[in-house]
Write a protein that holds these residues in place. Sequence first.
Motif, mmCIF file in Angstrom:
data_model
loop_
_atom_site.group_PDB
_atom_site.id
_atom_site.type_symbol
_atom_site.label_atom_id
_atom_site.label_comp_id
_atom_site.label_asym_id
_atom_site.label_seq_id
_atom_site.Cartn_x
_atom_site.Cartn_y
_atom_site.Cartn_z
ATOM 1 N N ALA A 120 -0.020 -4.115 -7.714
ATOM 2 C CA ALA A 120 -1.195 -4.473 -6.826
ATOM 3 C C ALA A 120 -1.822 -5.391 -7.402
ATOM 4 O O ALA A 120 -1.878 -6.145 -8.489
ATOM 5 C CB ALA A 120 -2.056 -3.005 -6.726
ATOM 6 N N VAL A 121 -2.940 -5.819 -6.630
ATOM 7 C CA VAL A 121 -3.900 -6.725 -6.779
ATOM 8 C C VAL A 121 -5.304 -6.658 -6.533
ATOM 9 O O VAL A 121 -5.573 -5.818 -5.411
ATOM 10 C CB VAL A 121 -3.506 -8.170 -6.074
ATOM 11 C CG1 VAL A 121 -4.477 -9.333 -6.356
ATOM 12 C CG2 VAL A 121 -2.365 -8.754 -6.501
ATOM 13 N N VAL A 122 -6.175 -6.821 -7.385
ATOM 14 C CA VAL A 122 -7.590 -6.900 -7.078
ATOM 15 C C VAL A 122 -8.218 -8.135 -6.864
ATOM 16 O O VAL A 122 -7.825 -9.019 -7.488
ATOM 17 C CB VAL A 122 -8.479 -6.042 -8.072
ATOM 18 C CG1 VAL A 122 -9.899 -6.304 -7.848
ATOM 19 C CG2 VAL A 122 -8.068 -4.471 -8.039
ATOM 20 N N VAL A 123 -9.052 -8.205 -6.025
ATOM 21 C CA VAL A 123 -9.598 -9.683 -5.408
ATOM 22 C C VAL A 123 -11.090 -9.704 -5.626
ATOM 23 O O VAL A 123 -11.626 -8.839 -5.035
ATOM 24 C CB VAL A 123 -9.072 -10.092 -4.105
ATOM 25 C CG1 VAL A 123 -9.933 -11.537 -3.691
ATOM 26 C CG2 VAL A 123 -7.408 -10.328 -4.173
ATOM 27 N N LEU A 141 1.843 -6.455 -1.180
ATOM 28 C CA LEU A 141 1.648 -5.500 -2.004
ATOM 29 C C LEU A 141 0.221 -4.953 -1.761
ATOM 30 O O LEU A 141 -0.770 -5.514 -0.915
ATOM 31 C CB LEU A 141 1.590 -5.757 -3.389
ATOM 32 C CG LEU A 141 0.710 -6.803 -4.196
ATOM 33 C CD1 LEU A 141 1.230 -6.802 -5.626
ATOM 34 C CD2 LEU A 141 0.653 -8.002 -3.356
ATOM 35 N N PRO A 142 -0.187 -3.553 -2.234
ATOM 36 C CA PRO A 142 -1.805 -3.124 -2.191
ATOM 37 C C PRO A 142 -2.729 -4.144 -2.661
ATOM 38 O O PRO A 142 -2.457 -4.862 -3.816
ATOM 39 C CB PRO A 142 -1.658 -1.861 -2.971
ATOM 40 C CG PRO A 142 -0.260 -1.596 -2.918
ATOM 41 C CD PRO A 142 0.639 -2.936 -3.079
ATOM 42 N N VAL A 143 -3.886 -4.416 -1.867
ATOM 43 C CA VAL A 143 -4.721 -5.238 -2.356
ATOM 44 C C VAL A 143 -6.092 -4.428 -2.070
ATOM 45 O O VAL A 143 -6.490 -3.853 -1.048
ATOM 46 C CB VAL A 143 -4.997 -6.448 -1.415
ATOM 47 C CG1 VAL A 143 -6.045 -7.361 -2.004
ATOM 48 C CG2 VAL A 143 -3.600 -7.206 -1.863
ATOM 49 N N VAL A 144 -7.105 -4.423 -3.109
ATOM 50 C CA VAL A 144 -8.375 -3.844 -2.929
ATOM 51 C C VAL A 144 -9.355 -4.964 -3.374
ATOM 52 O O VAL A 144 -9.212 -5.715 -4.273
ATOM 53 C CB VAL A 144 -8.746 -2.717 -3.726
ATOM 54 C CG1 VAL A 144 -10.042 -2.282 -3.850
ATOM 55 C CG2 VAL A 144 -7.668 -1.628 -3.655
ATOM 56 N N PRO A 151 -9.257 -10.097 4.853
ATOM 57 C CA PRO A 151 -8.729 -9.370 6.021
ATOM 58 C C PRO A 151 -7.581 -8.514 5.581
ATOM 59 O O PRO A 151 -6.616 -9.038 5.122
ATOM 60 C CB PRO A 151 -8.310 -10.392 7.007
ATOM 61 C CG PRO A 151 -9.018 -11.594 6.757
ATOM 62 C CD PRO A 151 -9.163 -11.588 5.048
ATOM 63 N N GLY A 152 -7.656 -7.108 6.127
ATOM 64 C CA GLY A 152 -6.415 -6.254 6.093
ATOM 65 C C GLY A 152 -6.532 -5.474 4.600
ATOM 66 O O GLY A 152 -5.537 -4.549 4.160
ATOM 67 N N ALA A 153 -7.468 -5.787 3.647
ATOM 68 C CA ALA A 153 -7.527 -5.300 2.173
ATOM 69 C C ALA A 153 -8.353 -4.082 2.147
ATOM 70 O O ALA A 153 -9.575 -4.320 3.077
ATOM 71 C CB ALA A 153 -7.857 -6.284 1.410
ATOM 72 N N ALA A 154 -8.265 -3.249 1.522
ATOM 73 C CA ALA A 154 -9.278 -2.002 1.242
ATOM 74 C C ALA A 154 -10.529 -2.607 0.381
ATOM 75 O O ALA A 154 -10.201 -3.979 -0.360
ATOM 76 C CB ALA A 154 -8.599 -1.057 0.357
ATOM 77 N N ALA A 155 -11.617 -2.031 0.523
ATOM 78 C CA ALA A 155 -12.681 -2.690 -0.321
ATOM 79 C C ALA A 155 -13.542 -1.596 -0.901
ATOM 80 O O ALA A 155 -13.657 -0.591 -0.219
ATOM 81 C CB ALA A 155 -13.347 -3.444 0.633
#
Length: 335
Positions: A120-123, A141-144, A151-155
């Motif tokens: 997964a990736v954190v940005v 892959l999952p992105v937070v 856009p489209g990522a959880a936050a």
Amino acid sequence: MPNIFDVAKAAGVSHQTVSRVLNGDPTVRPAVRERVDEAIARLDYRPSAAARALARRRTRTIGLVVVGMPYYGPASIANAFNAAARASGWDVAIAAADDADGDAHVREVAETLLAQDPRAVVVIAPGPSVGAGLAALTSRLPVVTSVDVVPGAAAVTVDDVAGGAIATEHLAALGHDAVLHVAGPEGWTEADQRIAGWRAASERLGLRAPEVLRGDWSSASGYRIGRAIAAEGAPSAIFSANDQMALGLLAAFRDARVRVPEDVSVVGFDDIPEAAFFPPPLTTLRQDFAALGRGLMARLDDLLADREPVDAAPLTPELVVRASTGAPRPAPVAH
């Protein structure tokens, strides 16, 4: 360095049994597990993360993309998440880019990180222009994110609008009828949200809101702005979008013999470790970066386990009152 065969020999078992113990196989008998654990401790054996990933056919790595690492906020968020991830048993692969780099370079940084096969990736990105360049990650892959810019990522975020309002409300409660805002640079979501909080609170409380002055997060920009403010006549209250710019303001006012808080009150944002030791100690908004790091990791855990995440409210900054704020000077009495 000892290897898995050394551990197996010391424990009197096969290397396959050592591997099963390392991977938490519940079928290993307790007495055998105890012998292996004792051998691991005695030899100070450190299993290879790469070898364990190969054995499992998947990594225990989370990617972390950080844009603007030189700044206190992004660096603190990265450190907090890194600590939370490691406490949960994950390795963290970090890819950093400067906020001045173009979208193409940021995408290249992300692609380099993806080559390490993270789960997964954190940005951590400053604003929508950079975040849009990372949107393709969400299809792979999952992105937070720590700022809602991809856009489209959880936050999982900090409520910067609330922080701007809290700073303004504090100054209004002291009796100031106008609050000047020294904002962060354009293109940063945090800067824009702190402006929004300051402006909304000023309108709600009936305060005069002078034109926003933009800095670049640095103490040097705060100092330049402070010198200009002092030359034109300092207002009675200033809300600075971060503590570094507030430090520059304090230095400029000291050089111009403008007293803080007797002549002008100053509020910062972040509560950096040095804020309590500024001359004078700085009133500021404290961000709980440790809680933010834990929240990011918890959200990732939900995504990786295909659990329906519970939407957490943004973290609200905490007002820390110190000596840089006070009541405005009484108006001179006419004779």
